[in-house]
Design a protein around this motif. Structure first.
Motif, PDB file in Angstrom:
ATOM      1  N   PHE A  83      12.713  95.509  68.610  1.00  0.00           N
ATOM      2  CA  PHE A  83      12.624  95.673  67.161  1.00  0.00           C
ATOM      3  C   PHE A  83      11.643  96.776  66.785  1.00  0.00           C
ATOM      4  O   PHE A  83      11.843  97.482  65.790  1.00  0.00           O
ATOM      5  CB  PHE A  83      12.186  94.351  66.517  1.00  0.00           C
ATOM      6  N   MET A  84      10.631  96.971  67.596  1.00  0.00           N
ATOM      7  CA  MET A  84       9.645  98.007  67.306  1.00  0.00           C
ATOM      8  C   MET A  84      10.088  99.385  67.802  1.00  0.00           C
ATOM      9  O   MET A  84       9.324 100.336  67.686  1.00  0.00           O
ATOM     10  CB  MET A  84       8.292  97.644  67.928  1.00  0.00           C
ATOM     11  N   GLY A 139      10.933  91.273  62.482  1.00  0.00           N
ATOM     12  CA  GLY A 139      12.350  91.153  62.793  1.00  0.00           C
ATOM     13  C   GLY A 139      12.798  89.720  62.595  1.00  0.00           C
ATOM     14  O   GLY A 139      12.529  89.089  61.576  1.00  0.00           O
ATOM     15  N   ASP A 140      13.454  89.169  63.602  1.00  0.00           N
ATOM     16  CA  ASP A 140      13.932  87.794  63.542  1.00  0.00           C
ATOM     17  C   ASP A 140      12.929  86.807  64.119  1.00  0.00           C
ATOM     18  O   ASP A 140      13.232  85.619  64.252  1.00  0.00           O
ATOM     19  CB  ASP A 140      15.247  87.663  64.315  1.00  0.00           C
ATOM     20  N   ASP A 180       7.367 106.750  73.850  1.00  0.00           N
ATOM     21  CA  ASP A 180       7.990 107.739  72.970  1.00  0.00           C
ATOM     22  C   ASP A 180       8.216 107.184  71.570  1.00  0.00           C
ATOM     23  O   ASP A 180       8.205 107.928  70.583  1.00  0.00           O
ATOM     24  CB  ASP A 180       9.305 108.245  73.562  1.00  0.00           C
ATOM     25  N   ALA A 181       8.383 105.881  71.456  1.00  0.00           N
ATOM     26  CA  ALA A 181       8.576 105.240  70.147  1.00  0.00           C
ATOM     27  C   ALA A 181       7.274 104.610  69.632  1.00  0.00           C
ATOM     28  O   ALA A 181       7.297 103.918  68.619  1.00  0.00           O
ATOM     29  CB  ALA A 181       9.672 104.186  70.226  1.00  0.00           C
ATOM     30  N   ARG A 182       6.176 104.833  70.327  1.00  0.00           N
ATOM     31  CA  ARG A 182       4.858 104.280  69.958  1.00  0.00           C
ATOM     32  C   ARG A 182       4.904 102.760  69.766  1.00  0.00           C
ATOM     33  O   ARG A 182       4.268 102.202  68.870  1.00  0.00           O
ATOM     34  CB  ARG A 182       4.332 104.911  68.673  1.00  0.00           C
ATOM     35  N   VAL A 183       5.641 102.086  70.633  1.00  0.00           N
ATOM     36  CA  VAL A 183       5.784 100.640  70.468  1.00  0.00           C
ATOM     37  C   VAL A 183       4.430  99.955  70.577  1.00  0.00           C
ATOM     38  O   VAL A 183       4.096  99.066  69.781  1.00  0.00           O
ATOM     39  CB  VAL A 183       6.773 100.080  71.510  1.00  0.00           C
ATOM     40  N   GLY A 184       3.631 100.357  71.556  1.00  0.00           N
ATOM     41  CA  GLY A 184       2.302  99.768  71.683  1.00  0.00           C
ATOM     42  C   GLY A 184       1.417 100.103  70.505  1.00  0.00           C
ATOM     43  O   GLY A 184       0.646  99.257  70.026  1.00  0.00           O
ATOM     44  N   GLY A 185       1.520 101.325  70.018  1.00  0.00           N
ATOM     45  CA  GLY A 185       0.721 101.724  68.861  1.00  0.00           C
ATOM     46  C   GLY A 185       1.060 100.920  67.626  1.00  0.00           C
ATOM     47  O   GLY A 185       0.187 100.594  66.813  1.00  0.00           O
TER      48      GLY A 185
END
Length: 625
Positions: free
Chosen positions: A213-214, A129-130, A230-235
């Motif tokens: 951003f993830m 991202g930024d 739910d957005a698999r941010v850690g994954g």
């Protein structure tokens, strides 16, 4: 015989990350002095001014493949090259490719941003991202100024530390090369700085920017505990593969791991506050520099069996040992985490205006007034209108009373506040006097006694003070109780029935003197049964208490001591005996000489319905038409 490489001068621009660093104006030539050395020149640009790793690759098939050995390089090649123009590297072609000659040779230059800490450890730079993050956990053993960070291996010594320290996981130095070092909080907050110039330990807000951003929801950002699964941010942040399958370092199943961010989080474990170590391969745990209270700071943890990100504080206070992942030290983007409408639950009288505000809240804990930049709505629409600046104007109480909700929207966030438009209003009498009104059920009543001296036509209502004259009246008249005008300030005036029923109207437009049926409807609204409402004498249970008001004006008795006292807002006052009872006219005749009235008494909590001579004195409460 001398052997030379031949080929065209070629120009390559190699871009690895989002447009920077950028390599331009690549040219090369073999020396003709017999050394077979190849001079390679290029320009390299980098917007951040980072040190670079310069990789030079060679081809002997016009660029179809880039596998020709090209490792014997000096000058501006390898790690630690600064960006700039006319960079110069020298390739010992003969050392790498003895006895080789021909044409079709090409070279290309690839630049990769890197960071180098005080110890000379080299880190990848990963744009997400930024933000720019380091691609590996910190391994520095010295602060930025060169002072050593103590390597504390003894468990007891670690537990009582009050200054910065680091260790390798399990006190095995070989783990540092893979997982980096573990640092206590004292090292993170030390003013000598863990990070090299241009970098910092991330704040809690920096982590939130990354998580957003993830794909983490804004609502999750501000929560503690597990978020973003739910957005698999850690994954997306974890390196892929498992130790069991020989494809990675995480314990199986390494849920959701894809490393699509390039962050490459590793399960480096952590050190307990007592100096012991949690198991390796289960979690990756990272400090932020943002304190939570006086003894703990926010931490991010990734687990082998979860795809979210765990936001929490250390149970070991400042003594825990966790990994550090640096972020570039630049002003973070202002990250909106929520909005808040204020106030909540106001009571807004009908016809009046009330200002709502919207505050935007950001990850760095700053706030902004977003009132004028927000979108505002009110439900139900008949409750009133709200302008673009959050100014709510309630509808007339005679149009709408009850609950309403104001909703504000800003940058994808919404918040709402409940409000109440009370069943109270005002009425202006024939004399211009303003009276309070109250809604009871479906009726609007005056909430104070009438004190008018004129009919609607403007004709005066005679003020008759002589008792004998009053007794002989067959036309309208009024007086103050005991002819005391000071008492009228509290109790209003007393009228005979003729004034109440006069065709010139004692009530202003939109209002009228109540009928006997109006009184019955009021009593039934307050809980009286229909059969009781139609009967005469003392009726009901606590309807009189509900109608009465101003506790201290009533004599002590069943009326004011009932728990329902003054519940309706009608606020009947005990003018008779100045504390004993109240009598209210209806406009409905009972017979030729009498009319229906309602009577409240201090020692009874119900309501009496009776009739009396039209010459009697009674208070008047008007009802809205």
């Amino acid at each position: 015989m001398k052997r030379y490489i031949t080929g065209l001068v070629v120009w390559f621009s190699s871009v690895l990350f989002a447009g920077f660093p950028m390599v331009e104006n690549v040219r090369f030539a073999q020396r003709t002095d017999g050394s077979l050395m190849v001079d390679i020149y290029y320009d390299v640009l980098d917007e951040d001014g980072d040190l670079l790793e310069i990789i030079i690759e060679a081809s002997d098939d016009h660029g179809a493949t880039w596998v020709l050995p090209c490792v014997s390089l000096t000058g501006d090649a390898g790690e630690g090259v600064s960006p700039g123009a006319d960079k110069h590297a020298v390739w010992d072609f003969h050392a790498d490719n003895p006895g080789v000659s021909g044409d079709g040779y090409r070279v290309r230059v690839i630049a990769r941003e890197i960071a180098i800490d005080i110890d000379g450890n080299v880190y990848d730079i990963v744009p997400i991202g930024d933000q720019d993050w380091l691609g590996q956990n910190l391994m520095a053993t010295r602060y930025r100024n060169g002072d050593a960070i103590p390597n504390v291996t003894d468990d007891t010594a670690w537990e009582i530390l009050s200054a910065g320290a680091y260790c390798a996981y399990g006190n095995e130095e070989g783990n540092t090369e893979v997982y980096g070092c573990l640092y206590n909080w004292h090292a993170v907050e030390d003013v000598r700085n863990l990070a090299p110039e241009g970098w910092r330990v991330p704040t809690d807000a920096d982590w939130k920017v990354l998580e957003l951003f993830m794909g983490m929801s804004r609502a999750d950002l501000v929560e503690s505990g597990w978020r973003g699964a739910d957005a698999r941010v850690g994954g997306k942040l974890k390196s892929a593969g498992t130790a069991e399958e020989g494809t990675g370092l995480w314990r199986s199943p390494n849920t959701g791991a894809s490393n699509e961010s390039g962050f490459s989080a590793l399960p480096g474990g952590y050190r307990w506050g007592n100096g012991g170590f949690a198991p390796l391969r289960y979690s990756g745990d990272f400090w932020s520099q943002t304190e939570l209270g006086t003894d703990v700071a926010w931490i991010r943890s990734l687990y082998y069996d979860g795809s979210g990100v765990y936001r929490h504080s250390s149970n070991f206070n400042r003594q825990g040992g966790f990994s550090v992942r640096l972020v570039r030290d630049k002003e973070p983007p202002l990250l909106l985490t929520g909005i808040e409408i204020s106030p909540s639950g106001p009571v807004v009288p009908g016809g009046t205006s009330f200002q709502f505000t919207c505050t935007a809240m950001y990850a760095d804990l700053s706030t902004r007034d977003a009132t004028a930049a927000s979108s505002w709505t009110v439900t139900p629409p008949e409750a009133g209108v709200i302008d673009p600046n959050g100014l709510f104007t309630a509808a007339s109480p005679y149009v709408y009373t009850g609950p309403a909700t104001v909703t504000v929207s800003y940058e994808g966030f919404t918040d709402s506040a409940d409000l109440t438009i009370p069943g109270t209003g005002t009425m202006t009498g024939n004399d211009g006097r303003v009276y309070q009104t109250v809604k009871i059920g479906d009726q609007w009543w005056m909430a104070e006694n009438l004190r008018e001296t004129k009919y609607r036509t403007g004709d005066a209502i005679p003020n008759v003070t002589d008792n004998a004259e009053w007794a002989g009246l067959s036309t309208g008249a009024y007086c103050a109780y005991d002819n005391d005008e000071i008492l009228a300030d509290t109790y209003g005036y007393l009228y005979n029935w003729y004034a109440v029923a006069d065709s010139r109207h004692i009530a202003p437009y939109g209002w009228r003197a109540p009928t006997d049926e109006d009184w019955k409807e009021l009593e039934k609204t307050l809980g009286m049964s229909a059969s009781e409402a139609n009967s005469g004498g003392l009726r009901g249970t606590n309807e009189g208490s509900k109608l009465a008001g101003v506790y201290h004006l009533w004599r002590d008795g069943a009326l004011r001591n009932n728990v329902a006292f003054s519940e309706s807002g009608f606020s009947a006052l005990p003018v008779y005996g100045l504390g004993s009872s109240a009598l209210f006219w209806s406009v409905t005749e009972c017979c030729f000489d009498n009319a229906w009235f309602r009577h409240l008494n201090y020692d009874y909590s119900g309501v009496a319905r009776g009739d009396d001579e039209k010459q009697c004195k009674g208070s008047v409460r008007l009802v809205r038409e």
